[in-house]
Design a protein around this motif. Structure first.
Motif, PDB file in Angstrom:
ATOM      1  N   GLY A   8       0.923  -1.124   0.061  1.00 36.48           N
ATOM      2  CA  GLY A   8       0.068  -0.080  -0.016  1.00 36.48           C
ATOM      3  C   GLY A   8       1.107   1.286  -0.052  1.00 36.48           C
ATOM      4  O   GLY A   8       0.317   2.257  -0.022  1.00 36.48           O
ATOM      5  N   VAL A   9       2.113   1.289  -0.191  1.00 38.92           N
ATOM      6  CA  VAL A   9       2.921   2.065  -0.473  1.00 38.92           C
ATOM      7  C   VAL A   9       3.722   2.516  -1.598  1.00 38.92           C
ATOM      8  O   VAL A   9       4.373   1.577  -2.070  1.00 38.92           O
ATOM      9  CB  VAL A   9       3.922   2.528   0.793  1.00 38.92           C
ATOM     10  N   LEU A  10       3.647   3.410  -2.331  1.00 34.69           N
ATOM     11  CA  LEU A  10       4.157   3.604  -3.862  1.00 34.69           C
ATOM     12  C   LEU A  10       5.220   5.048  -3.768  1.00 34.69           C
ATOM     13  O   LEU A  10       4.879   5.910  -2.995  1.00 34.69           O
ATOM     14  CB  LEU A  10       2.918   3.733  -4.619  1.00 34.69           C
ATOM     15  N   VAL A  11       6.089   4.704  -4.502  1.00 32.32           N
ATOM     16  CA  VAL A  11       6.958   5.739  -4.698  1.00 32.32           C
ATOM     17  C   VAL A  11       7.223   6.171  -6.389  1.00 32.32           C
ATOM     18  O   VAL A  11       7.314   5.405  -7.131  1.00 32.32           O
ATOM     19  CB  VAL A  11       8.476   5.555  -4.122  1.00 32.32           C
ATOM     20  N   HIS A  12       6.992   7.621  -6.387  1.00 31.71           N
ATOM     21  CA  HIS A  12       7.223   8.044  -7.806  1.00 31.71           C
ATOM     22  C   HIS A  12       8.624   9.057  -7.725  1.00 31.71           C
ATOM     23  O   HIS A  12       8.756  10.006  -6.900  1.00 31.71           O
ATOM     24  CB  HIS A  12       6.142   9.235  -8.115  1.00 31.71           C
ATOM     25  N   GLU A  13       9.583   8.585  -8.313  1.00 34.26           N
ATOM     26  CA  GLU A  13      11.073   8.986  -8.062  1.00 34.26           C
ATOM     27  C   GLU A  13      11.092  10.269  -9.604  1.00 34.26           C
ATOM     28  O   GLU A  13      11.114  10.003 -10.541  1.00 34.26           O
ATOM     29  CB  GLU A  13      11.972   8.240  -8.070  1.00 34.26           C
ATOM     30  N   SER A  14      11.596  11.355  -9.177  1.00 35.07           N
ATOM     31  CA  SER A  14      11.881  12.271 -10.052  1.00 35.07           C
ATOM     32  C   SER A  14      13.244  12.592 -10.412  1.00 35.07           C
ATOM     33  O   SER A  14      14.154  11.758  -9.792  1.00 35.07           O
ATOM     34  CB  SER A  14      11.706  13.856  -9.325  1.00 35.07           C
ATOM     35  N   GLU A  15      13.597  12.740 -11.869  1.00 34.41           N
ATOM     36  CA  GLU A  15      14.952  12.910 -12.200  1.00 34.41           C
ATOM     37  C   GLU A  15      15.744  14.173 -11.457  1.00 34.41           C
ATOM     38  O   GLU A  15      16.858  14.057 -11.611  1.00 34.41           O
ATOM     39  CB  GLU A  15      14.765  13.043 -13.887  1.00 34.41           C
ATOM     40  N   PHE A  16      14.963  14.788 -11.042  1.00 34.67           N
ATOM     41  CA  PHE A  16      15.617  15.948 -10.472  1.00 34.67           C
ATOM     42  C   PHE A  16      15.888  15.714  -8.953  1.00 34.67           C
ATOM     43  O   PHE A  16      14.950  15.616  -8.202  1.00 34.67           O
ATOM     44  CB  PHE A  16      14.725  17.273 -10.253  1.00 34.67           C
ATOM     45  N   VAL A  17      17.207  15.693  -8.824  1.00 33.56           N
ATOM     46  CA  VAL A  17      17.927  15.343  -7.420  1.00 33.56           C
ATOM     47  C   VAL A  17      17.400  14.242  -6.670  1.00 33.56           C
ATOM     48  O   VAL A  17      16.896  13.955  -5.562  1.00 33.56           O
ATOM     49  CB  VAL A  17      17.708  16.423  -6.529  1.00 33.56           C
ATOM     50  N   GLN A  18      16.817  13.275  -7.562  1.00 33.62           N
ATOM     51  CA  GLN A  18      16.007  11.890  -7.282  1.00 33.62           C
ATOM     52  C   GLN A  18      15.178  12.178  -6.039  1.00 33.62           C
ATOM     53  O   GLN A  18      15.247  11.717  -5.065  1.00 33.62           O
ATOM     54  CB  GLN A  18      17.168  11.148  -6.695  1.00 33.62           C
ATOM     55  N   SER A  19      13.974  13.086  -6.338  1.00 35.06           N
ATOM     56  CA  SER A  19      13.200  13.386  -5.481  1.00 35.06           C
ATOM     57  C   SER A  19      12.084  12.566  -5.181  1.00 35.06           C
ATOM     58  O   SER A  19      11.611  11.951  -6.184  1.00 35.06           O
ATOM     59  CB  SER A  19      12.568  14.853  -5.562  1.00 35.06           C
ATOM     60  N   ASN A  20      11.586  12.037  -4.214  1.00 36.64           N
ATOM     61  CA  ASN A  20      10.634  10.917  -4.063  1.00 36.64           C
ATOM     62  C   ASN A  20       9.114  11.611  -3.611  1.00 36.64           C
ATOM     63  O   ASN A  20       9.226  12.179  -2.701  1.00 36.64           O
ATOM     64  CB  ASN A  20      11.031   9.922  -2.932  1.00 36.64           C
ATOM     65  N   ALA A  21       8.347  11.244  -4.424  1.00 41.16           N
ATOM     66  CA  ALA A  21       6.850  11.702  -4.003  1.00 41.16           C
ATOM     67  C   ALA A  21       6.234  10.052  -3.514  1.00 41.16           C
ATOM     68  O   ALA A  21       6.661   9.217  -4.000  1.00 41.16           O
ATOM     69  CB  ALA A  21       6.036  12.064  -5.196  1.00 41.16           C
TER      70      ALA A  21
END
Ligand SMILES: [Zn+2]
Length: 272
Positions: A8-21
């Motif tokens: 029940g926990v998902l992560v969306h990783e940005s290319e910018f500074v490996q930011s995690n939503a």
């Protein structure tokens, strides 16, 4: 792309500074933590949530830095929470009509200039001081507020899932970064926050830093020790032996060594 890191926990990783939503699934929709960063990444997140058939029922920003207080209109009108001090800090910043222009100017120095939607930046509802739980219909999420890195910074512990959402600490790529107000001792504040993490570490199976790689429980302990050793060395004016700075830094992260040099000269500078 959303990646499952725990039940029940998902992560969306940005290319910018490996930011995690971070997305936490609840029975009636999701809690969305620190969504970002670029318009195309927010598009992707909107699409991924639609594919899952999930609406956003609550948001949370771990701290008032620009890359953690973004939003997209398509996430809807859900309340966007932060600590009272987080909300007050971003409100104070935005009371200056030039604040967003200044952030946009800062972004001109990055590879994502002009790509970050700032319209809905920082519209955070402060939770009453002392709130210990995110008010939402879903797994219990404990608020661990502290004084490290930014005003009103909170880590979130998703208790039933064994997941610690650390905000801008406990990273494998970023060193501890300090922002002090007039009264705080940034080193003591940072060490106190690390003690809070140590206190819950036995309940944590997955740690998600604001920037960097998701880690397991052994990695959590390593990162607590690593951050503490860094703070001690900086506080005591010693050389640091830290894989995140110097020749051992990961390719593309050499700039962290420059941040370190700046902190050595003036440890309490603004970190953003
Ligand atoms: Zn930050």
């Amino acid at each position: 792309m959303l990646t499952r890191v725990a039940e029940g926990v998902l992560v969306h990783e940005s290319e910018f500074v490996q930011s995690n939503a971070v997305v936490v699934l609840g029975p009636a929709g999701v809690l969305l933590i620190d969504p970002g960063v670029t318009a195309s990444e927010l598009d992707c997140l909107v699409g991924d949530l639609a594919d899952l058939g999930q609406a956003v029922v609550a948001g949370f920003s771990t701290h008032p830095h620009w890359d953690h207080v973004l939003w997209d209109a398509r996430f809807g009108e859900a309340p966007r929470y932060g600590t009272a001090r987080c909300a007050a800090a971003i409100r104070a910043e935005l009371s200056d009509p030039d604040a967003k222009a200044r952030i946009a100017d800062h972004l001109l120095e990055t590879e994502i200039a002009g790509q970050v939607p700032l319209d809905l930046l920082g519209l955070i509802t402060g939770l009453p001081a002392g709130t210990t739980q995110v008010p939402w219909d879903g797994p219990r999420v404990r608020v661990i507020e502290h004084e490290a890195h930014a005003p009103g910074h909170a880590a979130l512990l998703i208790e039933e899932r064994g997941v610690l959402v650390a905000g801008d600490m406990l990273s494998d790529v970023l060193i501890p970064m300090f922002e002090s107000d007039d009264t705080a001792d940034p080193f003591d504040d940072y060490l106190a926050a690390l003690l809070l993490f140590e206190g819950v570490a036995g309940d944590v199976e997955v740690v998600i830093p604001g920037h960097g790689s998701v880690g397991g429980s052994a990695e959590l302990k390593t990162r607590i020790d690593q951050d503490r050793a860094y703070v001690h060395a900086l506080r005591d004016g010693r050389d640091v032996d830290d894989p995140r700075v110097g020749p051992s830094a990961k390719p593309g992260w050499e700039w962290v060594s420059d941040v370190h040099e700046g902190q050595r000269e003036r440890p309490a500078r603004r970190s953003d």
